[in-house]
Design a protein around this motif. Structure first.
Motif, PDB file in Angstrom:
ATOM      1  N   GLU A  51      27.443 -10.625   3.219  1.00  0.00           N
ATOM      2  CA  GLU A  51      27.234 -10.616   1.764  1.00  0.00           C
ATOM      3  C   GLU A  51      27.299  -9.183   1.232  1.00  0.00           C
ATOM      4  OE1 GLU A  51      26.298 -12.376  -2.091  1.00  0.00           O
ATOM      5  OE2 GLU A  51      27.492 -12.831  -0.320  1.00  0.00           O
ATOM      6  N   TRP A  52      26.722  -8.233   1.958  1.00  0.00           N
ATOM      7  CA  TRP A  52      26.783  -6.814   1.586  1.00  0.00           C
ATOM      8  C   TRP A  52      28.239  -6.370   1.473  1.00  0.00           C
ATOM      9  CZ3 TRP A  52      23.166  -2.800   0.831  1.00  0.00           C
ATOM     10  CH2 TRP A  52      23.700  -1.517   0.822  1.00  0.00           C
ATOM     11  N   ILE A  53      29.006  -6.657   2.512  1.00  0.00           N
ATOM     12  CA  ILE A  53      30.410  -6.242   2.549  1.00  0.00           C
ATOM     13  C   ILE A  53      31.187  -6.893   1.398  1.00  0.00           C
ATOM     14  CG2 ILE A  53      32.547  -6.430   3.893  1.00  0.00           C
ATOM     15  CD1 ILE A  53      30.706  -6.137   6.420  1.00  0.00           C
ATOM     16  N   ARG A  54      30.946  -8.184   1.167  1.00  0.00           N
ATOM     17  CA  ARG A  54      31.632  -8.900   0.088  1.00  0.00           C
ATOM     18  C   ARG A  54      31.337  -8.275  -1.269  1.00  0.00           C
ATOM     19  NH1 ARG A  54      31.044 -12.699  -3.776  1.00  0.00           N
ATOM     20  NH2 ARG A  54      28.779 -12.796  -3.566  1.00  0.00           N
ATOM     21  N   LEU A  55      30.068  -7.974  -1.521  1.00  0.00           N
ATOM     22  CA  LEU A  55      29.695  -7.420  -2.829  1.00  0.00           C
ATOM     23  C   LEU A  55      30.238  -6.002  -3.017  1.00  0.00           C
ATOM     24  CD1 LEU A  55      26.049  -8.737  -3.197  1.00  0.00           C
ATOM     25  CD2 LEU A  55      28.080  -9.477  -4.443  1.00  0.00           C
ATOM     26  N   VAL A  56      30.150  -5.193  -1.988  1.00  0.00           N
ATOM     27  CA  VAL A  56      30.642  -3.812  -2.110  1.00  0.00           C
ATOM     28  C   VAL A  56      32.142  -3.809  -2.366  1.00  0.00           C
ATOM     29  CG1 VAL A  56      30.992  -1.643  -0.844  1.00  0.00           C
ATOM     30  CG2 VAL A  56      28.753  -2.756  -0.821  1.00  0.00           C
ATOM     31  N   GLY A  82      20.402  -4.308  -0.627  1.00  0.00           N
ATOM     32  CA  GLY A  82      19.963  -4.808   0.677  1.00  0.00           C
ATOM     33  C   GLY A  82      18.949  -5.929   0.549  1.00  0.00           C
ATOM     34  N   ALA A  83      18.002  -5.778  -0.370  1.00  0.00           N
ATOM     35  CA  ALA A  83      16.993  -6.822  -0.587  1.00  0.00           C
ATOM     36  C   ALA A  83      17.662  -8.098  -1.085  1.00  0.00           C
ATOM     37  CB  ALA A  83      15.937  -6.332  -1.579  1.00  0.00           C
ATOM     38  N   PRO A 139      23.088  -1.437   5.611  1.00  0.00           N
ATOM     39  CA  PRO A 139      21.920  -0.879   6.302  1.00  0.00           C
ATOM     40  C   PRO A 139      21.622  -1.647   7.591  1.00  0.00           C
ATOM     41  CG  PRO A 139      21.282  -1.970   4.249  1.00  0.00           C
ATOM     42  CD  PRO A 139      22.755  -2.026   4.326  1.00  0.00           C
ATOM     43  N   LYS A 140      21.015  -0.976   8.545  1.00  0.00           N
ATOM     44  CA  LYS A 140      20.687  -1.598   9.833  1.00  0.00           C
ATOM     45  C   LYS A 140      19.561  -2.614   9.697  1.00  0.00           C
ATOM     46  CE  LYS A 140      22.513   2.047  12.651  1.00  0.00           C
ATOM     47  NZ  LYS A 140      23.862   1.644  12.467  1.00  0.00           N
ATOM     48  N   TRP A 141      18.806  -2.545   8.607  1.00  0.00           N
ATOM     49  CA  TRP A 141      17.655  -3.428   8.437  1.00  0.00           C
ATOM     50  C   TRP A 141      17.990  -4.766   7.790  1.00  0.00           C
ATOM     51  CZ3 TRP A 141      17.200  -4.016   3.218  1.00  0.00           C
ATOM     52  CH2 TRP A 141      17.593  -2.947   2.405  1.00  0.00           C
ATOM     53  N   LEU A 142      19.270  -5.033   7.549  1.00  0.00           N
ATOM     54  CA  LEU A 142      19.637  -6.365   7.051  1.00  0.00           C
ATOM     55  C   LEU A 142      19.305  -7.392   8.138  1.00  0.00           C
ATOM     56  CD1 LEU A 142      23.004  -5.700   5.197  1.00  0.00           C
ATOM     57  CD2 LEU A 142      20.740  -6.024   4.219  1.00  0.00           C
ATOM     58  N   VAL A 143      18.857  -8.576   7.724  1.00  0.00           N
ATOM     59  CA  VAL A 143      18.246  -9.523   8.655  1.00  0.00           C
ATOM     60  C   VAL A 143      19.217 -10.225   9.604  1.00  0.00           C
ATOM     61  CG1 VAL A 143      16.203  -9.955   7.255  1.00  0.00           C
ATOM     62  CG2 VAL A 143      18.223 -11.364   6.913  1.00  0.00           C
ATOM     63  N   ASN A 144      20.467 -10.417   9.197  1.00  0.00           N
ATOM     64  CA  ASN A 144      21.401 -11.104  10.083  1.00  0.00           C
ATOM     65  C   ASN A 144      22.841 -10.885   9.619  1.00  0.00           C
ATOM     66  OD1 ASN A 144      21.774 -12.866   7.899  1.00  0.00           O
ATOM     67  ND2 ASN A 144      20.367 -14.399   8.731  1.00  0.00           N
ATOM     68  N   LYS A 145      23.763 -11.543  10.299  1.00  0.00           N
ATOM     69  CA  LYS A 145      25.192 -11.392   9.997  1.00  0.00           C
ATOM     70  C   LYS A 145      25.530 -11.909   8.597  1.00  0.00           C
ATOM     71  CE  LYS A 145      29.405 -10.425  11.273  1.00  0.00           C
ATOM     72  NZ  LYS A 145      29.849  -9.041  11.313  1.00  0.00           N
ATOM     73  N   CYS A 146      24.836 -12.956   8.157  1.00  0.00           N
ATOM     74  CA  CYS A 146      25.073 -13.490   6.808  1.00  0.00           C
ATOM     75  C   CYS A 146      24.764 -12.423   5.751  1.00  0.00           C
ATOM     76  CB  CYS A 146      24.215 -14.727   6.592  1.00  0.00           C
ATOM     77  SG  CYS A 146      24.412 -15.474   4.965  1.00  0.00           S
ATOM     78  N   ARG A 152      16.278 -12.123  -9.264  1.00  0.00           N
ATOM     79  CA  ARG A 152      15.693 -10.860  -9.709  1.00  0.00           C
ATOM     80  C   ARG A 152      16.559  -9.670  -9.276  1.00  0.00           C
ATOM     81  NH1 ARG A 152      10.988 -11.994  -8.103  1.00  0.00           N
ATOM     82  NH2 ARG A 152      11.077 -11.066  -6.054  1.00  0.00           N
ATOM     83  N   TYR A 153      16.918  -9.628  -7.997  1.00  0.00           N
ATOM     84  CA  TYR A 153      17.752  -8.522  -7.528  1.00  0.00           C
ATOM     85  C   TYR A 153      19.167  -8.602  -8.084  1.00  0.00           C
ATOM     86  CZ  TYR A 153      14.092  -6.971  -4.400  1.00  0.00           C
ATOM     87  OH  TYR A 153      12.925  -6.492  -3.902  1.00  0.00           O
ATOM     88  N   GLY A 154      19.682  -9.804  -8.239  1.00  0.00           N
ATOM     89  CA  GLY A 154      21.009  -9.967  -8.820  1.00  0.00           C
ATOM     90  C   GLY A 154      21.083  -9.424 -10.230  1.00  0.00           C
ATOM     91  N   ALA A 155      20.030  -9.670 -11.016  1.00  0.00           N
ATOM     92  CA  ALA A 155      19.992  -9.145 -12.389  1.00  0.00           C
ATOM     93  C   ALA A 155      19.934  -7.624 -12.372  1.00  0.00           C
ATOM     94  CB  ALA A 155      18.797  -9.715 -13.133  1.00  0.00           C
ATOM     95  N   LEU A 156      19.167  -7.065 -11.447  1.00  0.00           N
ATOM     96  CA  LEU A 156      19.088  -5.602 -11.351  1.00  0.00           C
ATOM     97  C   LEU A 156      20.440  -4.987 -10.992  1.00  0.00           C
ATOM     98  CD1 LEU A 156      15.707  -5.126  -9.433  1.00  0.00           C
ATOM     99  CD2 LEU A 156      16.186  -4.473 -11.799  1.00  0.00           C
ATOM    100  N   LEU A 157      21.234  -5.717 -10.248  1.00  0.00           N
ATOM    101  CA  LEU A 157      22.522  -5.204  -9.794  1.00  0.00           C
ATOM    102  C   LEU A 157      23.686  -5.581 -10.702  1.00  0.00           C
ATOM    103  CD1 LEU A 157      22.038  -6.039  -6.040  1.00  0.00           C
ATOM    104  CD2 LEU A 157      22.162  -3.735  -7.018  1.00  0.00           C
TER     105      LEU A 157
END
Length: 151
Positions: free
Chosen positions: A52-57, A75-76, A41-48, A117-122
């Motif tokens: 991380e998004w790309i790595r997880l997907v 994203g969160a 998403p465009k609303w991710l805060v920075n390159k890190c 919290r988000y990690g557990a949800l995912l």
């Protein structure tokens, strides 16, 4: 109070063939695809966060229950991860202390909790992956036993 619903892979209860078929249908009916996860998403805060998004997907595969509906949670998580790593990096070099406590430490703990919290949800926790793995192995063993018996 209602029971927590579990995916078929994480079930520990012995299910009849009818219950298994029903759960498979339930899961298939709510899985909406994961094509939206291809682009961060465009609303991710920075390159890190983007990395991380790309790595997880990339780690998620077609068998994953992660879907388009998890887009915001993922994203969160990535934003919390990026903020956490930034704070940890700053803590290595920053000596700012207010009333004997560095305010970055409080932020570090906040984002650490948010990531958990988000990690557990995912399903990013070791426990959730082990539950899934255990169930997959048990199911495979049961299928082999059902097909070949005690050979």
């Amino acid at each position: 109070m209602s029971k927590i619903r579990k995916s078929l892979e994480t079930q520990t209860k012995h299910l009849t063939q009818e219950e298994i078929k029903r759960k498979q249908l339930e899961q298939e009916s709510v899985f909406v695809g994961n094509d939206q996860l291809e682009c961060p998403p465009k609303w991710l805060v920075n390159k890190c966060a983007i990395n991380e998004w790309i790595r997880l997907v990339e780690q998620f595969n077609k068998k994953s229950m992660i879907s388009n509906l998890d887009y915001n949670n993922l994203g969160a998580y990535c934003n919390a991860f990026a903020r956490y790593t930034s704070i940890v990096t700053n803590l290595k070099t920053d000596v700012m202390i207010v009333e004997d406590v560095n305010p970055l430490v409080n932020l570090e703990l906040k984002y650490s909790d948010e990531m958990k919290r988000y990690g557990a949800l995912l399903g990013l926790t070791m426990e959730s992956r082990l539950k899934t793995g255990n169930r997959l192995v048990t199911t495979t063993e049961e299928k082999i036993h059902d097909e070949f018996g005690d050979v």
